[in-house]
Design an enzyme around this catalytic site. Structure first.
Site, PDB file in Angstrom:
ATOM      1  CB  CYS A 176     -65.163 -85.183  24.415  1.00 42.81           C
ATOM      2  SG  CYS A 176     -63.834 -84.287  23.570  1.00 42.81           S
TER       3      CYS A 176
ATOM      4  CG  LEU B 244     -50.446 -59.890  39.449  1.00 43.64           C
ATOM      5  CD1 LEU B 244     -51.548 -58.854  39.283  1.00 43.64           C
ATOM      6  CD2 LEU B 244     -50.987 -61.269  39.101  1.00 43.64           C
ATOM      7  N   GLY B 245     -46.242 -59.772  37.149  1.00 43.79           N
ATOM      8  CA  GLY B 245     -45.540 -59.767  35.871  1.00 43.79           C
ATOM      9  C   GLY B 245     -46.275 -58.975  34.797  1.00 43.79           C
TER      10      GLY B 245
ATOM     11  CD  GLU C 287     -62.327 -60.450  31.593  1.00 41.66           C
ATOM     12  OE1 GLU C 287     -61.454 -60.947  30.849  1.00 41.66           O
ATOM     13  OE2 GLU C 287     -63.266 -61.117  32.052  1.00 41.66           O
TER      14      GLU C 287
ATOM     15  CB  THR D 100     -52.030 -63.990  35.429  1.00 44.11           C
ATOM     16  OG1 THR D 100     -51.096 -63.055  34.891  1.00 44.11           O
ATOM     17  CG2 THR D 100     -51.632 -64.323  36.855  1.00 44.11           C
TER      18      THR D 100
ATOM     19  CE1 TYR E 145     -61.395 -62.296  26.491  1.00 42.08           C
ATOM     20  CE2 TYR E 145     -60.010 -60.815  27.786  1.00 42.08           C
ATOM     21  CZ  TYR E 145     -60.902 -61.877  27.717  1.00 42.08           C
ATOM     22  OH  TYR E 145     -61.308 -62.496  28.867  1.00 42.08           O
TER      23      TYR E 145
ATOM     24  CB  CYS F   6     -63.360 -77.355  25.291  1.00 39.84           C
ATOM     25  SG  CYS F   6     -62.979 -77.647  23.549  1.00 39.84           S
TER      26      CYS F   6
ATOM     27  CG  ASP G 288     -60.014 -66.246  26.188  1.00 44.89           C
ATOM     28  OD1 ASP G 288     -60.684 -67.077  25.521  1.00 44.89           O
ATOM     29  OD2 ASP G 288     -60.008 -66.251  27.442  1.00 44.89           O
TER      30      ASP G 288
END
Length: 399
Positions: A216, A97-98, A54, A60, A137, A209, A155
Site C-alpha cells: 500500500c 499449459l493445461g 491473453e 497461468t 474479459y 495491490c 479479471d
C-alpha cells in the site's frame, strides 16, 4: 455464428464522478509507464499475438507463459497459419499449459476469423464476443489493447483493485458484486489510452495491490482507496472458499504391438477433451485389475488379456487429485475405431510425440516406456493378482 453473449453489467449502477475518475485514471497510467514489466506481448501491436497472450495468461503465470507464447507464435505466426493447422499440431504446441479447451477454442476461433473476417480479428469487443472462447474479459482486453476501444475488463487482479478502491462487498462470483465491478471498470476505462489503462489495473493488482501483503505504501492511488482509509485492505475481497480437489482414478491400457502402442483421442468435452492418451476409463480406488480391464475392453470394443500392473502415476490438477493406473494388456483383435473415443491410432513412441497429449498422460506414457513395454531392458511389469493374470476379458454386452 456463435450465439450472442451477454454484455450487460446488471442492475447495480456504479457511478464514478469526474473528479474520482481523474484521481484514478491519470495516476494509474503514469505509474504504469514507470513500472510496467517488460513483457514480449507488450512490444507488439499485432492483434493476434495480443489475443494469444491473453488466452495463455488465463489461469497461468506470466513466467510460465512467455516461452510458450514465443514458441507458439514461431510455429503458428498468423491467424491463417493457426486456422489451417491440424488440431493435433495445435494441441501439441499447447502441451504443458493445461486447460486444453483454451487451445481448442483458439483454433476454432482462428478458423472463424478466416471464414468470417478474412483472417483479421475484428476490432470491436461486441464482434469479438461472437467468436469461440471470447468471453467478456478476453473481448475487452483484445479490443482495448490491440485496437484502442474503450472496452472494460475485469479479471482477478482488476476485481481485487476495484474492490479495495471502491469498497465493493460480496464474494467472488456473486452476481451483484460482478455487475458493480464491470460497471466501475466501464466508467474508469473511458479516456486516453484505454488499453494501457486496462493493463495498468492488471499490473497494479499483480505487483502492488496483491492478494496478500499488498504494498500500500507504493500505491499511486492510495489516497483514493476506501479500503485503505478504513483499514479493510486485508478484508477485501473476501477469499473464496475452494472445495477440496476431487479424487479421480483412471485405468489406462498399455497395449504394445509390433513396435507401436495403442492411443485414443478423447471426446472434445470434459477432462482432457480432444486430447490423445493411452486409452483410459474411469474407475474407483478399490476397483480390481480384472474389473478395470473389463471396462477398458468395453470401451475399446475388443477382448483384452491382462498381463500385469505396471505403475501408478499421480498428478495434482487444480480441481482434481488424479491417479493413473497403468495396466499392460494384449489381445488378438487390434481395434482401429471405438464408439467410446473419437479416434484410435497405433503409433510408435516417436510418432506419439506429435500427438496433442496432456502432461499427465505424457507422464503415464513415460512411465510405461520406463518399464520396457517396447521390449527394452527396463523393469518388467508387476504380476497381476492370480485371479486376474492371464485372464481374457470379453467385451461386456449391453453396458
Amino acid at each position: 455464428m456463435s450465439p450472442r453473449k451477454r454484455t450487460d453489467t446488471g442492475a447495480l449502477p456504479a457511478p464514478v464522478s469526474p473528479e474520482r475518475h481523474a484521481a484514478l485514471h491519470g495516476p494509474l497510467l503514469s505509474w504504469y509507464d514507470r513500472n510496467k514489466r517488460d513483457l514480449p506481448w507488450r512490444r507488439t501491436r499485432d492483434p493476434y499475438a495480443i489475443w494469444l497472450s491473453e488466452v495463455m495468461l488465463q489461469q497461468t503465470q506470466v513466467s510460465t507463459v512467455i516461452p510458450y507464447w514465443e514458441r507458439f507464435l514461431a510455429r503458428f505466426p498468423t491467424v491463417k497459419a493457426l486456422a489451417s493447422a491440424p488440431l493435433d499440431d495445435v494441441l501439441s504446441g499447447w502441451k504443458g499449459l493445461g486447460y486444453y479447451s483454451r487451445a481448442r477454442n483458439l483454433h476454432r476461433a482462428a478458423q472463424e476469423v478466416v471464414e468470417r473476417f478474412g483472417g483479421k480479428l475484428p476490432s470491436k469487443a461486441e464482434e469479438l464476443l461472437s467468436l469461440p472462447g471470447f468471453g467478456r474479459y478476453t473481448s475487452g482486453a483484445v479490443a482495448s489493447i490491440a485496437f484502442g476501444e474503450e472496452a472494460p475488463i475485469v479479471d482477478g487482479n482488476v476485481a481485487r483493485v476495484l474492490s479495495r478502491l471502491f469498497e465493493v462487498e460480496g464474494l467472488p462470483g456473486d452476481r451483484d458484486r460482478e455487475a458493480t465491478l464491470w460497471a466501475l471498470a466501464s466508467a474508469l476505462v473511458k479516456g486516453e489510452r484505454p488499453g494501457d489503462f486496462n493493463q495498468a489495473l492488471m499490473e497494479h493488482g499483480a505487483t502492488v495491490c496483491r492478494p496478500e501483503s499488498p504494498l500500500c505504501l507504493l500505491c499511486p492511488v492510495r489516497d483514493g482507496c476506501i479500503a485503505f482509509k478504513k483499514g479493510r485492505v486485508d478484508e477485501l475481497p473476501p477469499a473464496k472458499v475452494r472445495a477440496a480437489p476431487r479424487k479421480l482414478f483412471l485405468a489406462l491400457a498399455v497395449w504394445p504391438h509390433a513396435g507401436t502402442l495403442l492411443f485414443a483421442r478423447r471426446a472434445d468435452k470434459g477432462l482432457f477433451g480432444g486430447l490423445w492418451e493411452l486409452p483410459a476409463v474411469e474407475v474407483e480406488e478399490n476397483t480390481s485389475e480384472a474389473e478395470a480391464t473389463e471396462r477398458l475392453a468395453t470401451a475399446l470394443g475388443a477382448p483384452l488379456t491382462l498381463e500385469g500392473t505396471l505403475d501408478s502415476v499421480r498428478r495434482q490438477l487444480t480441481h482434481r487429485d488424479l491417479t493413473l493406473r497403468l495396466l499392460r494388456v494384449t489381445g488378438d483383435k487390434r481395434p482401429t475405431k471405438s464408439s467410446a473415443f473419437q479416434e484410435l491410432r497405433w503409433c510408435t513412441p516417436r510418432e506419439a510425440e506429435a500427438l496433442g497429449m496432456s502432461t499427465a498422460m505424457q507422464r503415464a506414457l513415460d512411465a510405461a516406456l520406463g518399464h520396457g513395454v517396447m521390449g527394452g531392458d527396463a523393469a518388467p511389469a508387476e504380476p497381476a493378482k492370480k485371479k486376474a493374470a492371464g485372464r481374457t476379458v470379453r467385451k461386456a454386452a449391453g453396458r
